[in-house]
Scaffold this motif. Structure first.
Motif, PDB file in Angstrom:
ATOM      1  N   ARG A 161     103.467  25.418  46.457  1.00 53.58           N
ATOM      2  CA  ARG A 161     104.267  25.918  45.343  1.00 53.58           C
ATOM      3  C   ARG A 161     103.848  25.203  44.050  1.00 53.58           C
ATOM      4  O   ARG A 161     103.636  23.997  44.036  1.00 53.58           O
ATOM      5  CB  ARG A 161     105.754  25.682  45.603  1.00 53.58           C
ATOM      6  N   ILE A 162     103.740  25.979  42.982  1.00 52.25           N
ATOM      7  CA  ILE A 162     103.348  25.469  41.672  1.00 52.25           C
ATOM      8  C   ILE A 162     104.547  25.580  40.741  1.00 52.25           C
ATOM      9  O   ILE A 162     105.261  26.579  40.748  1.00 52.25           O
ATOM     10  CB  ILE A 162     102.160  26.300  41.098  1.00 52.25           C
ATOM     11  N   ARG A 163     104.746  24.571  39.928  1.00 51.50           N
ATOM     12  CA  ARG A 163     105.832  24.577  38.943  1.00 51.50           C
ATOM     13  C   ARG A 163     105.253  24.900  37.567  1.00 51.50           C
ATOM     14  O   ARG A 163     104.265  24.325  37.162  1.00 51.50           O
ATOM     15  CB  ARG A 163     106.520  23.217  38.878  1.00 51.50           C
ATOM     16  N   GLY A 164     105.862  25.824  36.867  1.00 51.44           N
ATOM     17  CA  GLY A 164     105.435  26.164  35.518  1.00 51.44           C
ATOM     18  C   GLY A 164     104.347  27.215  35.494  1.00 51.44           C
ATOM     19  O   GLY A 164     103.661  27.447  36.482  1.00 51.44           O
ATOM     20  N   THR A 165     104.195  27.845  34.334  1.00 51.58           N
ATOM     21  CA  THR A 165     103.211  28.912  34.177  1.00 51.58           C
ATOM     22  C   THR A 165     102.091  28.548  33.207  1.00 51.58           C
ATOM     23  O   THR A 165     101.208  29.358  32.975  1.00 51.58           O
ATOM     24  CB  THR A 165     103.894  30.205  33.676  1.00 51.58           C
ATOM     25  N   SER A 166     102.131  27.356  32.644  1.00 52.85           N
ATOM     26  CA  SER A 166     101.075  26.986  31.699  1.00 52.85           C
ATOM     27  C   SER A 166     100.472  25.644  32.101  1.00 52.85           C
ATOM     28  O   SER A 166     101.019  24.924  32.930  1.00 52.85           O
ATOM     29  CB  SER A 166     101.632  26.917  30.271  1.00 52.85           C
ATOM     30  N   GLY A 167      99.325  25.338  31.506  1.00 50.31           N
ATOM     31  CA  GLY A 167      98.608  24.110  31.837  1.00 50.31           C
ATOM     32  C   GLY A 167      98.061  24.132  33.252  1.00 50.31           C
ATOM     33  O   GLY A 167      97.937  23.094  33.893  1.00 50.31           O
ATOM     34  N   LEU A 168      97.701  25.311  33.739  1.00 47.65           N
ATOM     35  CA  LEU A 168      97.245  25.477  35.115  1.00 47.65           C
ATOM     36  C   LEU A 168      95.727  25.412  35.203  1.00 47.65           C
ATOM     37  O   LEU A 168      95.021  25.915  34.331  1.00 47.65           O
ATOM     38  CB  LEU A 168      97.711  26.834  35.661  1.00 47.65           C
ATOM     39  N   PRO A 169      95.217  24.825  36.281  1.00 49.98           N
ATOM     40  CA  PRO A 169      93.758  24.849  36.476  1.00 49.98           C
ATOM     41  C   PRO A 169      93.303  26.263  36.832  1.00 49.98           C
ATOM     42  O   PRO A 169      94.062  27.054  37.393  1.00 49.98           O
ATOM     43  CB  PRO A 169      93.530  23.887  37.646  1.00 49.98           C
ATOM     44  N   ALA A 170      92.087  26.563  36.501  1.00 46.24           N
ATOM     45  CA  ALA A 170      91.518  27.886  36.785  1.00 46.24           C
ATOM     46  C   ALA A 170      91.351  28.050  38.279  1.00 46.24           C
ATOM     47  O   ALA A 170      90.676  27.261  38.932  1.00 46.24           O
ATOM     48  CB  ALA A 170      90.182  28.044  36.072  1.00 46.24           C
ATOM     49  N   THR A 171      91.989  29.060  38.836  1.00 42.39           N
ATOM     50  CA  THR A 171      91.884  29.419  40.247  1.00 42.39           C
ATOM     51  C   THR A 171      92.683  30.691  40.480  1.00 42.39           C
ATOM     52  O   THR A 171      93.146  31.325  39.533  1.00 42.39           O
ATOM     53  CB  THR A 171      92.361  28.274  41.185  1.00 42.39           C
ATOM     54  N   ILE A 172      92.876  31.038  41.714  1.00 43.78           N
ATOM     55  CA  ILE A 172      93.658  32.221  42.079  1.00 43.78           C
ATOM     56  C   ILE A 172      95.054  31.768  42.488  1.00 43.78           C
ATOM     57  O   ILE A 172      95.204  30.782  43.211  1.00 43.78           O
ATOM     58  CB  ILE A 172      92.986  32.970  43.243  1.00 43.78           C
ATOM     59  N   TYR A 173      96.067  32.482  42.028  1.00 43.73           N
ATOM     60  CA  TYR A 173      97.452  32.175  42.364  1.00 43.73           C
ATOM     61  C   TYR A 173      98.124  33.418  42.945  1.00 43.73           C
ATOM     62  O   TYR A 173      97.760  34.539  42.611  1.00 43.73           O
ATOM     63  CB  TYR A 173      98.231  31.741  41.118  1.00 43.73           C
ATOM     64  N   ILE A 174      99.105  33.190  43.791  1.00 46.36           N
ATOM     65  CA  ILE A 174      99.986  34.242  44.266  1.00 46.36           C
ATOM     66  C   ILE A 174     101.285  34.066  43.499  1.00 46.36           C
ATOM     67  O   ILE A 174     101.923  33.015  43.566  1.00 46.36           O
ATOM     68  CB  ILE A 174     100.244  34.151  45.788  1.00 46.36           C
ATOM     69  N   VAL A 175     101.660  35.090  42.740  1.00 42.06           N
ATOM     70  CA  VAL A 175     102.868  35.046  41.915  1.00 42.06           C
ATOM     71  C   VAL A 175     103.848  36.057  42.503  1.00 42.06           C
ATOM     72  O   VAL A 175     103.518  37.226  42.659  1.00 42.06           O
ATOM     73  CB  VAL A 175     102.550  35.390  40.443  1.00 42.06           C
ATOM     74  N   ILE A 176     105.048  35.596  42.835  1.00 39.38           N
ATOM     75  CA  ILE A 176     106.069  36.469  43.397  1.00 39.38           C
ATOM     76  C   ILE A 176     107.191  36.584  42.374  1.00 39.38           C
ATOM     77  O   ILE A 176     107.848  35.597  42.046  1.00 39.38           O
ATOM     78  CB  ILE A 176     106.602  35.934  44.737  1.00 39.38           C
ATOM     79  N   VAL A 177     107.350  37.800  41.846  1.00 42.97           N
ATOM     80  CA  VAL A 177     108.368  38.071  40.839  1.00 42.97           C
ATOM     81  C   VAL A 177     109.373  39.043  41.444  1.00 42.97           C
ATOM     82  O   VAL A 177     109.015  40.168  41.799  1.00 42.97           O
ATOM     83  CB  VAL A 177     107.743  38.669  39.551  1.00 42.97           C
ATOM     84  N   ASP A 178     110.615  38.600  41.593  1.00 44.56           N
ATOM     85  CA  ASP A 178     111.685  39.433  42.167  1.00 44.56           C
ATOM     86  C   ASP A 178     111.239  40.097  43.457  1.00 44.56           C
ATOM     87  O   ASP A 178     111.494  41.269  43.699  1.00 44.56           O
ATOM     88  CB  ASP A 178     112.167  40.478  41.168  1.00 44.56           C
ATOM     89  N   GLY A 179     110.534  39.341  44.330  1.00 40.62           N
ATOM     90  CA  GLY A 179     110.143  39.853  45.644  1.00 40.62           C
ATOM     91  C   GLY A 179     108.839  40.623  45.687  1.00 40.62           C
ATOM     92  O   GLY A 179     108.372  40.973  46.751  1.00 40.62           O
ATOM     93  N   THR A 180     108.218  40.889  44.544  1.00 41.90           N
ATOM     94  CA  THR A 180     106.934  41.599  44.505  1.00 41.90           C
ATOM     95  C   THR A 180     105.814  40.569  44.268  1.00 41.90           C
ATOM     96  O   THR A 180     105.909  39.749  43.361  1.00 41.90           O
ATOM     97  CB  THR A 180     106.913  42.659  43.385  1.00 41.90           C
ATOM     98  N   SER A 181     104.768  40.641  45.107  1.00 43.96           N
ATOM     99  CA  SER A 181     103.667  39.676  45.043  1.00 43.96           C
ATOM    100  C   SER A 181     102.507  40.215  44.232  1.00 43.96           C
ATOM    101  O   SER A 181     102.172  41.398  44.318  1.00 43.96           O
ATOM    102  CB  SER A 181     103.174  39.359  46.451  1.00 43.96           C
ATOM    103  N   TYR A 182     101.891  39.314  43.467  1.00 40.60           N
ATOM    104  CA  TYR A 182     100.718  39.640  42.653  1.00 40.60           C
ATOM    105  C   TYR A 182      99.663  38.571  42.885  1.00 40.60           C
ATOM    106  O   TYR A 182      99.989  37.391  42.972  1.00 40.60           O
ATOM    107  CB  TYR A 182     101.063  39.646  41.156  1.00 40.60           C
TER     108      TYR A 182
END
Length: 187
Positions: A161-182
């Motif tokens: 699990r990652i905290r925050g949406t900025s200052g992230l290293p370049a890579t691939i993330y799985i983002v789950i917004v209201d139950g939908t995965s991206y």
């Protein structure tokens, strides 16, 4: 280490590529142990047609595809065991956006791509066929979410699990917004 080397985008990209490959290796020990089925197409005859390595262990599969040529893009046939839609891009050469069509991956000269099944991300399911209520995409060092939402979870490709949406290293993330995965690529 000369840290200002990372100010050069190509050197920073090389570091990021190694980081992604190490995360795949460290996050999936079941794929790198004795007894894993390995199929390689890496001899001289595969130079012009591209090279592939397949690791499989149960339902988990990992594919490395390489265009070793020094000029020109190449559509490389990949021996995917399942429908290509079942595989997710885990890593690619810096600045490369591989194209997956059917059982073929197109890569520019000197580039690689690594694809894996959902088990490689420690995320059970990635939903791609839902009409999004929000717009989710990656930027430079950040994940951008446009629209209203109630719940947000972000995981790296190792399933942490990652905290925050900025200052992230370049890579691939799985983002789950209201139950939908991206699946989101941050540069």
């Amino acid at each position: 280490m000369v840290w200002n080397y990372l100010n050069d985008p190509d050197r920073a990209g090389l570091k990021q590529s190694y980081s992604e490959l190490c995360a795949i290796r460290n996050g999936n020990p079941q794929m790198f142990k004795e007894g894993v089925t390995t199929v390689m197409s890496c001899d001289e005859s595969n130079w012009a047609n591209g090279r592939t390595i397949k690791l499989s262990n149960g339902t988990d599969e990992l594919y490395c595809i390489v265009n070793p040529n020094i000029t020109g893009s190449k559509a490389i046939d990949v021996p995917f065991a399942k429908d290509a839609a079942q595989y997710h891009l885990l890593s690619a050469s810096y600045g490369v956006e591989p194209s997956l069509s059917g059982k073929s991956v197109t890569l520019p000269a000197g580039a690689y791509a690594v694809y894996g099944t959902a088990g490689m991300t420690d995320i059970e399911e990635i939903i791609d066929d839902v009409t999004p209520q929000v717009n989710v995409y990656g930027g430079i060092g950040e994940i951008i979410i446009e629209g209203d939402y109630r719940e947000l979870d972000i995981f790296n490709i190792s399933g942490q699990r990652i905290r925050g949406t900025s200052g992230l290293p370049a890579t691939i993330y799985i983002v789950i917004v209201d139950g939908t995965s991206y699946k989101v690529v941050v540069r």
